[in-house]
Design a protein around this motif. Sequence first.
Motif, short mmCIF file in Angstrom:
data_model
loop_
_atom_site.label_atom_id
_atom_site.label_comp_id
_atom_site.label_asym_id
_atom_site.label_seq_id
_atom_site.Cartn_x
_atom_site.Cartn_y
_atom_site.Cartn_z
N PHE A 179 38.89 40.82 29.58
CA PHE A 179 39.11 40.83 28.13
C PHE A 179 39.35 39.41 27.64
N SER A 180 38.64 39.02 26.61
CA SER A 180 38.92 37.73 25.98
C SER A 180 40.19 37.87 25.16
N ARG A 181 40.77 36.73 24.78
CA ARG A 181 41.95 36.77 23.93
C ARG A 181 41.63 37.46 22.61
N PHE A 220 48.61 41.89 39.80
CA PHE A 220 48.16 42.78 38.72
C PHE A 220 47.33 42.09 37.63
N LEU A 221 47.75 40.92 37.19
CA LEU A 221 47.11 40.27 36.04
C LEU A 221 46.48 38.94 36.46
N ARG A 222 45.18 38.86 36.33
CA ARG A 222 44.47 37.63 36.72
C ARG A 222 43.92 36.92 35.49
N THR A 223 44.10 35.62 35.47
CA THR A 223 43.50 34.79 34.43
C THR A 223 42.06 34.48 34.80
N VAL A 224 41.17 34.68 33.86
CA VAL A 224 39.77 34.30 34.05
C VAL A 224 39.58 33.05 33.20
N ARG A 225 39.55 31.92 33.87
CA ARG A 225 39.59 30.64 33.19
C ARG A 225 38.48 30.51 32.15
N GLY A 226 38.87 30.09 30.97
CA GLY A 226 37.91 29.89 29.89
C GLY A 226 37.50 31.16 29.17
#
Length: 236
Positions: A179-181, A220-226
């Motif tokens: 999901f994007s911001r 649980f929560l992963r950042t997808v850079r960019g």
Amino acid sequence: MAQEVLVVDDQPQIREVLRAFLEADGFGVLEADTGAAAMELVQRRTPALVMLDVGLPDFDGVEVLRRLRALPDRAQAETYVMMVTARNEEVDKLIGLAVGADDYVTKPFSPREVVARVKAILRRERSAAPESQSPRWRFVGLEIRPAERVVEMDGQVLELSALEFDLLSALAEAPGRVFSRAQLLEKVWGYDFYGDARVVDVHIRNLRRKLADDAAEPRFLRTVRGVGYKFIGERA
């Protein structure tokens, strides 16, 4: 019955302007000029939303917000809060959001924009999930019960704010989906949210802290850079 908005500001002229615009849109308006008066009104009237100035004469708005979120009555503790700051400093905004604010606005502001933002916040859904929704989502070490709005991690119930629960649910409903911001803002905050997209990052940090989730090695929560974020919990 009209929804009530509590305006907390020590400047009478600001309260007067906001009252006029809010009442013109059909809201009931309560007023307080100190943090103590604000807490008394919240516990007596349970307003739908609190517009909370950071600079108050007794204790600051961030402390008021901390006390509000700690109230034993869940409806009062989960009251929507819009922080108001005149200092235009990032630290004010980020601290307020970290404590549990739903939005912020910086003085000087347009009263019409403020009313639009209040209406957008109040359109968010914080009620229980529909009956057709699965009664619980089970992952290794984590269980989410949407209808009860309860999250358990390793058998312990987590104390999440309403917004944190909504954000976690939005991600966990579609494990593996990125999901994007912007998408999270639309899904959780509402499509017409006026605030900064960084509000998502602040609430993700709050969730990670409560989930004891290391951003470098997430469970649980992963950042997808960019791009944004995704939920990576393993189905149980």
